[in-house]
Design an enzyme around this catalytic site. Structure first.
Site, short mmCIF file in Angstrom:
data_model
loop_
_atom_site.label_atom_id
_atom_site.label_comp_id
_atom_site.label_asym_id
_atom_site.label_seq_id
_atom_site.Cartn_x
_atom_site.Cartn_y
_atom_site.Cartn_z
N LYS A 1 -4.87 -12.65 1.47
CA LYS A 1 -4.05 -12.49 0.32
C LYS A 1 -2.60 -12.80 0.06
O LYS A 1 -2.03 -13.69 0.88
CB LYS A 1 -3.73 -10.46 1.00
N LYS B 1 0.75 -13.03 -1.89
CA LYS B 1 1.96 -12.14 -2.85
C LYS B 1 1.85 -13.09 -4.30
O LYS B 1 2.20 -14.23 -3.91
CB LYS B 1 3.34 -11.50 -2.22
N ASP C 1 -0.84 -9.24 -4.48
CA ASP C 1 -0.39 -8.51 -4.49
C ASP C 1 0.98 -8.63 -4.52
O ASP C 1 1.73 -8.54 -4.54
CB ASP C 1 -0.30 -7.87 -2.81
N ASN D 1 3.62 -5.83 -5.36
CA ASN D 1 4.56 -4.57 -4.68
C ASN D 1 5.20 -4.30 -5.92
O ASN D 1 6.46 -4.09 -6.07
CB ASN D 1 5.47 -5.46 -3.81
N GLU E 1 -3.52 -6.15 -6.63
CA GLU E 1 -2.85 -4.97 -5.69
C GLU E 1 -1.31 -4.30 -6.18
O GLU E 1 -0.20 -5.04 -6.65
CB GLU E 1 -2.57 -5.30 -3.90
N GLU F 1 -1.49 2.95 -1.54
CA GLU F 1 -0.60 2.66 -0.31
C GLU F 1 0.43 3.82 -0.34
O GLU F 1 0.74 4.13 0.32
CB GLU F 1 -0.24 1.52 0.45
N ASP G 1 -3.08 5.53 2.84
CA ASP G 1 -0.82 4.68 4.12
C ASP G 1 -1.80 5.81 5.34
O ASP G 1 -0.79 7.15 4.78
CB ASP G 1 -0.31 4.88 3.53
N HIS H 1 -4.51 0.49 3.46
CA HIS H 1 -3.07 -0.45 4.12
C HIS H 1 -2.38 -0.12 5.69
O HIS H 1 -2.70 0.34 6.48
CB HIS H 1 -2.04 0.42 3.14
N GLY I 1 -0.13 -3.08 8.30
CA GLY I 1 0.84 -4.26 8.62
C GLY I 1 1.82 -3.18 9.07
O GLY I 1 2.93 -4.11 9.74
#
Length: 251
Positions: A28, A30, A58, A60, A84, A113, A136, A163, A165
């Site tokens: 993945k 960002k 992702d 965000n 994502e 998430e 999540d 999710h 991390g």
């Protein structure tokens, strides 16, 4: 994730090589701050892992709806498996519009998430707004609420990809993924459990990864019990870590 914002080519190359050696097969990156930099990092990753392994992105929640469509269309050449959280995690119809535009390019929508209850997930699933359901374990209200979402996802034939991390999330979600496989979906097809290699040292029963996969825990419970030493060190506001931080801020 092998391609966080700001990572150099050399760091991305090293992380990809290490991940491949450990047996990981999905990666993945960002995205969303700068298109040219996203292209740079995605190109480096693809050069390292080839075109066979799935590559996710992702954002965000960085974009509005049309920005998400335009940005990901520009990145489609890298064979992106999913984007994502492309926009606000509450925008059910926005995710649906993004998905409708990107699915012909082979790009799915992963989100969830930041969904806090089963009703939000029901709306996303009924509206066709998610292709990958990202529960999540800490944001949803306990295991019973999570089980309801697993059943909803199965009803709509949407794979659950938990999710992970944050502090303890990997420890939690391994159990949820196992339950989904054993008691709900009966398959690992199209499913992945996120993993980040940090902060596990604070738990009595940390996750164990072998050849890029979670292993089944050998101890009972939710794997959430933290070491007494860690709790004392980080107790707010009188733990040694916080006292040292306050001391440093005075200088």
């Amino acid at each position: 994730s092998v391609g966080w914002l700001g990572y150099s080519d050399e760091k991305i190359q090293r992380l990809c090589k290490e991940a491949l050696e450990l047996g990981f097969t999905q990666f993945k990156v960002k995205v969303g701050e700068d298109l040219s930099d996203d292209v740079r990092r995605l190109r480096v990753v693809r050069e390292q892992i080839g075109n066979t392994f799935p590559l996710m992105t992702d954002a965000n929640q960085r974009w509005d709806v049309q920005q998400a469509i335009d940005h990901m269309t520009a990145l489609a050449e890298f064979k992106i498996h999913w984007i994502e959280e492309p926009t606000s995690p509450d925008d059910v119809l926005g995710h649906a519009k993004i998905g409708k535009a990107l699915r012909p390019l082979g790009i799915g929508i992963a989100t969830g998430e930041h969904c806090h209850n089963r009703v939000m997930f029901k709306q996303f699933l009924e509206a066709g707004s998610m292709d990958f359901c990202q529960i999540d374990s800490c944001r949803l209200g306990g295991v019973n609420e999570i089980l309801a979402v697993l059943l909803l996802a199965e009803k709509f034939n949407v794979p659950v990809c938990p999710h992970g991390g944050g502090v303890g999330l990997c420890e939690f979600v391994q159990h949820l993924a196992i339950f989904d496989y054993v008691s709900v979906s009966g398959t690992k097809e199209g499913r992945v459990v996120e993993y980040v290699d940090h902060l596990h040292e604070h738990f009595l029963h940390p996750v164990i990864i072998k050849e890029g996969c979670y292993t089944v825990p050998r101890s009972s419970g939710y794997s959430s019990e933290m070491k007494e030493e860690s709790l004392k060190q980080y107790e707010y506001p009188n733990g040694p870590v916080w006292i040292q931080q306050k001391s440093n801020s005075r200088h």
